[in-house]
Design a protein around this motif. Structure first.
Motif, PDB file in Angstrom:
ATOM      1  N   LYS A 119       0.807  -1.221   0.000  1.00 35.88           N
ATOM      2  CA  LYS A 119       0.000   0.000   0.000  1.00 35.88           C
ATOM      3  C   LYS A 119       0.842   1.274   0.000  1.00 35.88           C
ATOM      4  CE  LYS A 119      -3.773  -2.323   2.463  1.00 35.88           C
ATOM      5  NZ  LYS A 119      -4.633  -2.317   3.675  1.00 35.88           N
ATOM      6  N   VAL A 120       2.164   1.127  -0.099  1.00 35.96           N
ATOM      7  CA  VAL A 120       3.035   2.296  -0.151  1.00 35.96           C
ATOM      8  C   VAL A 120       2.828   2.989  -1.498  1.00 35.96           C
ATOM      9  CG1 VAL A 120       5.428   3.100  -0.150  1.00 35.96           C
ATOM     10  CG2 VAL A 120       4.724   1.259   1.391  1.00 35.96           C
ATOM     11  N   PRO A 121       2.584   4.318  -1.514  1.00 32.75           N
ATOM     12  CA  PRO A 121       2.340   5.020  -2.775  1.00 32.75           C
ATOM     13  C   PRO A 121       3.557   5.004  -3.686  1.00 32.75           C
ATOM     14  CG  PRO A 121       2.560   6.583  -0.962  1.00 32.75           C
ATOM     15  CD  PRO A 121       2.493   5.222  -0.348  1.00 32.75           C
ATOM     16  N   GLU A 122       3.302   5.117  -4.986  1.00 35.85           N
ATOM     17  CA  GLU A 122       4.361   4.970  -5.984  1.00 35.85           C
ATOM     18  C   GLU A 122       5.529   5.919  -5.746  1.00 35.85           C
ATOM     19  OE1 GLU A 122       4.909   5.030 -10.859  1.00 35.85           O
ATOM     20  OE2 GLU A 122       2.925   5.265  -9.942  1.00 35.85           O
ATOM     21  N   LYS A 123       5.245   7.158  -5.365  1.00 31.32           N
ATOM     22  CA  LYS A 123       6.318   8.129  -5.137  1.00 31.32           C
ATOM     23  C   LYS A 123       7.274   7.648  -4.054  1.00 31.32           C
ATOM     24  CE  LYS A 123       7.195  12.895  -3.700  1.00 31.32           C
ATOM     25  NZ  LYS A 123       6.600  14.181  -3.270  1.00 31.32           N
ATOM     26  N   THR A 124       6.723   7.078  -2.980  1.00 30.94           N
ATOM     27  CA  THR A 124       7.558   6.595  -1.877  1.00 30.94           C
ATOM     28  C   THR A 124       8.207   5.267  -2.225  1.00 30.94           C
ATOM     29  OG1 THR A 124       6.049   7.720  -0.348  1.00 30.94           O
ATOM     30  CG2 THR A 124       7.592   6.159   0.619  1.00 30.94           C
ATOM     31  N   VAL A 125       7.515   4.450  -3.029  1.00 33.53           N
ATOM     32  CA  VAL A 125       8.093   3.172  -3.466  1.00 33.53           C
ATOM     33  C   VAL A 125       9.435   3.413  -4.148  1.00 33.53           C
ATOM     34  CG1 VAL A 125       7.863   1.284  -5.127  1.00 33.53           C
ATOM     35  CG2 VAL A 125       5.935   1.884  -3.657  1.00 33.53           C
ATOM     36  N   LYS A 126       9.517   4.436  -4.972  1.00 30.58           N
ATOM     37  CA  LYS A 126      10.748   4.717  -5.721  1.00 30.58           C
ATOM     38  C   LYS A 126      11.921   5.051  -4.801  1.00 30.58           C
ATOM     39  CE  LYS A 126       8.264   6.382  -9.813  1.00 30.58           C
ATOM     40  NZ  LYS A 126       7.968   7.558 -10.680  1.00 30.58           N
ATOM     41  N   ASP A 127      11.607   5.563  -3.631  1.00 30.58           N
ATOM     42  CA  ASP A 127      12.670   5.945  -2.692  1.00 30.58           C
ATOM     43  C   ASP A 127      12.969   4.857  -1.654  1.00 30.58           C
ATOM     44  OD1 ASP A 127      13.036   8.535  -3.767  1.00 30.58           O
ATOM     45  OD2 ASP A 127      11.310   9.291  -2.654  1.00 30.58           O
ATOM     46  N   THR A 128      12.229   3.752  -1.706  1.00 27.43           N
ATOM     47  CA  THR A 128      12.305   2.746  -0.641  1.00 27.43           C
ATOM     48  C   THR A 128      13.258   1.608  -0.961  1.00 27.43           C
ATOM     49  OG1 THR A 128      10.063   3.215   0.159  1.00 27.43           O
ATOM     50  CG2 THR A 128      10.972   1.053   0.688  1.00 27.43           C
ATOM     51  N   VAL A 129      14.062   1.265   0.028  1.00 26.58           N
ATOM     52  CA  VAL A 129      14.912   0.078  -0.009  1.00 26.58           C
ATOM     53  C   VAL A 129      14.461  -0.840   1.116  1.00 26.58           C
ATOM     54  CG1 VAL A 129      17.247  -0.818   0.354  1.00 26.58           C
ATOM     55  CG2 VAL A 129      16.892   1.232  -1.038  1.00 26.58           C
ATOM     56  N   VAL A 130      14.324  -2.111   0.825  1.00 28.67           N
ATOM     57  CA  VAL A 130      13.872  -3.089   1.810  1.00 28.67           C
ATOM     58  C   VAL A 130      15.064  -3.846   2.368  1.00 28.67           C
ATOM     59  CG1 VAL A 130      12.534  -5.195   2.147  1.00 28.67           C
ATOM     60  CG2 VAL A 130      11.603  -3.350   0.749  1.00 28.67           C
ATOM     61  N   SER A 131      15.151  -3.904   3.693  1.00 30.44           N
ATOM     62  CA  SER A 131      16.244  -4.623   4.348  1.00 30.44           C
ATOM     63  C   SER A 131      15.726  -5.180   5.672  1.00 30.44           C
ATOM     64  CB  SER A 131      17.437  -3.694   4.554  1.00 30.44           C
ATOM     65  OG  SER A 131      18.543  -4.403   5.068  1.00 30.44           O
ATOM     66  N   GLY A 132      16.660  -5.377   6.619  1.00 31.08           N
ATOM     67  CA  GLY A 132      16.276  -5.923   7.913  1.00 31.08           C
ATOM     68  C   GLY A 132      16.541  -4.934   9.035  1.00 31.08           C
ATOM     69  N   TRP A 133      16.245  -5.365  10.270  1.00 28.29           N
ATOM     70  CA  TRP A 133      16.473  -4.517  11.435  1.00 28.29           C
ATOM     71  C   TRP A 133      17.946  -4.607  11.841  1.00 28.29           C
ATOM     72  CZ3 TRP A 133      13.986  -0.695  13.640  1.00 28.29           C
ATOM     73  CH2 TRP A 133      14.456  -0.230  14.883  1.00 28.29           C
ATOM     74  N   PRO A 134      18.592  -3.459  12.071  1.00 25.90           N
ATOM     75  CA  PRO A 134      20.020  -3.465  12.431  1.00 25.90           C
ATOM     76  C   PRO A 134      20.293  -4.259  13.709  1.00 25.90           C
ATOM     77  CG  PRO A 134      19.287  -1.260  11.823  1.00 25.90           C
ATOM     78  CD  PRO A 134      18.056  -2.093  11.940  1.00 25.90           C
ATOM     79  N   VAL A 135      21.453  -4.882  13.741  1.00 28.02           N
ATOM     80  CA  VAL A 135      21.782  -5.767  14.856  1.00 28.02           C
ATOM     81  C   VAL A 135      23.032  -5.292  15.591  1.00 28.02           C
ATOM     82  CG1 VAL A 135      20.715  -7.806  13.826  1.00 28.02           C
ATOM     83  CG2 VAL A 135      23.104  -7.271  13.294  1.00 28.02           C
ATOM     84  N   PRO A 136      23.138  -5.607  16.888  1.00 35.33           N
ATOM     85  CA  PRO A 136      24.351  -5.272  17.636  1.00 35.33           C
ATOM     86  C   PRO A 136      25.492  -6.202  17.229  1.00 35.33           C
ATOM     87  CG  PRO A 136      22.842  -6.535  19.005  1.00 35.33           C
ATOM     88  CD  PRO A 136      22.105  -6.248  17.735  1.00 35.33           C
ATOM     89  N   LYS A 137      26.698  -5.683  17.293  1.00 38.04           N
ATOM     90  CA  LYS A 137      27.846  -6.487  16.871  1.00 38.04           C
ATOM     91  C   LYS A 137      28.113  -7.660  17.797  1.00 38.04           C
ATOM     92  CE  LYS A 137      30.255  -2.890  14.258  1.00 38.04           C
ATOM     93  NZ  LYS A 137      31.501  -2.100  14.083  1.00 38.04           N
ATOM     94  N   ASP A 138      27.637  -7.579  19.053  1.00 37.33           N
ATOM     95  CA  ASP A 138      27.864  -8.674  19.989  1.00 37.33           C
ATOM     96  C   ASP A 138      26.644  -9.572  20.127  1.00 37.33           C
ATOM     97  OD1 ASP A 138      26.298  -6.775  21.234  1.00 37.33           O
ATOM     98  OD2 ASP A 138      27.199  -7.043  23.216  1.00 37.33           O
TER      99      ASP A 138
END
Length: 426
Positions: A280-299
């Motif tokens: 449901k993300v509008p096309e304008k925002t879709v163009k700016d969106t990158v899909v990834s995961g939640w950042p994790v701690p190094k330990d």
């Protein structure tokens, strides 16, 4: 009636009895050629139009059958349980595996379907992990898995680049740095519905930063958060992120609707959202969106950003009434699992399926990107705790995690509130 009530958890049965006086909410046509389907895929739910279309096609293909559809949204479990008490429940129920429905097979409200998955040639069509998630502690396949979800993090690169951040953060340190830069520019770093299920899911995902996967089922089933060193490290991390301003202001009062609005309108740099919301993300925002995961701690216990992958968004359940109409049920279920029908849900509705398919949802690029991320090694998958959290603890746990988003709540206070959510399950 009294015998049926004794088979249900006392509080649940009493609630239904008071609500209905044992009256059936859905007067069912009991004809031998009538198939009654009770579905949660209705209204504005993603895939509702496709479901209506494929049912219409099924009716045309089987003029010898009368197919009746009963639709409910979030109140489907309550409506079904009430009709089951009166012996007037639908034959097939299409609903998610969550909260109340976790108990249905164990109390006889629905019939295990493992032997039908085999006899009807469906088991090889279903993702193995989906079968695992739908199988209870006694080895019973509760329902036939049908719709799943990928739950990544969507990053608005226009907002990040405006703040001087070139790439989605992959570590906790990078997230803290990016959040500060976005806030300094007047933006929201991570928007989240802290008051509802979206906040609960993100908090439990962060908690899993230090939680070995093999410890998850026991922790989420029993709720001894204060007694788990790994869970406490995760809660400490959560409070550090909260106090650093990573989450939207007053997140404890925001909802999933607020979250998607803030992201879709370019106010927020990131949101943790299930794949149906990405559609449901509008096309304008879709163009700016990158899909990834939640950042994790190094330990932590993960090498890559994390993402939830679940196959519990919807399944086809068999009721005791439906078990008396197996020839009709078999025709409908096999039709729903046909490649043509499954592909329609993917291409026309952008649904992630629990059914094996190589079809790509080309008109839903973010959903396709989330699926690709889930299938490669760019992210580590973590569990959706829903299948382990007892039904009676579900809403109290959401209330507890909502409090966690409020400033000043310590890890100890949070863990005690989360553990208290399980009191009625003991």
């Amino acid at each position: 009636m009294r015998a049926q009530l004794r088979r249900l958890p006392p509080l649940l049965a009493a609630t239904m009895l008071l609500a209905t006086g044992c009256a059936a909410l859905d007067p069912q046509d009991d004809g031998p050629n009538t198939l009654v389907i009770h579905t949660q895929i209705s209204g504005t739910a993603p895939g509702a139009e496709v479901f209506n279309a494929v049912v219409a096609d099924f009716r045309r293909q089987h003029p010898e059958m009368h197919v009746k559809v009963v639709s409910n949204a979030d109140d489907l479990p309550q409506v079904y349980e009430t009709s089951r008490l009166a012996g007037k429940e639908a034959d097939v129920v299409i609903v998610n595996l969550f909260d109340k429905t976790l108990e249905w097979t164990g109390v006889g409200a629905t019939v295990p379907v493992g032997k039908y998955a085999d006899a009807w040639g469906l088991r090889d069509r279903i993702e193995p992990e989906a079968v695992k998630q739908w199988t209870d502690g006694k080895g019973r396949l509760r329902g036939l898995p049908y719709i799943g979800t990928n739950w990544p993090v969507a990053y608005n690169m226009a907002v990040l680049r405006k703040a001087g951040v070139a790439e989605p953060p992959a570590t906790t340190g990078e997230l803290l740095d990016a959040a500060k830069k976005v806030k300094d520019k007047g933006g929201i770093a991570v928007t989240i519905g802290g008051s509802d299920w979206t906040g609960q899911k993100l908090l439990l995902q962060i908690l899993q930063s230090y939680l070995p996967p093999e410890e998850g089922p026991k922790l989420f089933t029993e709720g001894d958060y204060c007694g788990s060193p790994a869970a406490m490290k995760g809660l400490k991390l959560f409070t550090e992120l909260r106090d650093a301003g990573v989450f939207a202001e007053n997140a404890q009062g925001l909802t999933s609707d607020t979250m998607t609005t803030q992201y879709n309108t370019g106010q927020a740099a990131a949101m943790s959202a299930m794949s149906s919301a990405l559609g449901k993300v509008p096309e304008k925002t879709v163009k700016d969106t990158v899909v990834s995961g939640w950042p994790v701690p190094k330990d932590g216990v993960h090498d890559h950003p994390t993402m939830i992958r679940s196959f519990t968004a919807a399944g086809l359940w068999l009721s005791p009434n439906g078990a008396k109409k197996l020839p009709l049920v078999k025709k409908f279920v096999q039709y729903m699992y046909s490649e043509k029908v499954v592909d329609r849900f993917i291409t026309e509705a952008g649904r992630d399926m629990a059914v094996r398919s190589g079809t790509v949802p080309k008109d839903f690029p973010l959903i396709a990107a989330a699926r690709k991320a889930a299938e490669d090694k760019a992210v580590d998958k973590v569990m959706l705790p829903d299948v382990h959290i007892p039904g009676a603890a579900t809403q109290p746990l959401i209330n507890a995690t909502a409090q966690a988003f409020a400033p000043g709540r310590t890890p100890q206070q949070i863990c005690r509130a989360m553990s208290a959510a399980y009191e009625r399950t003991n």
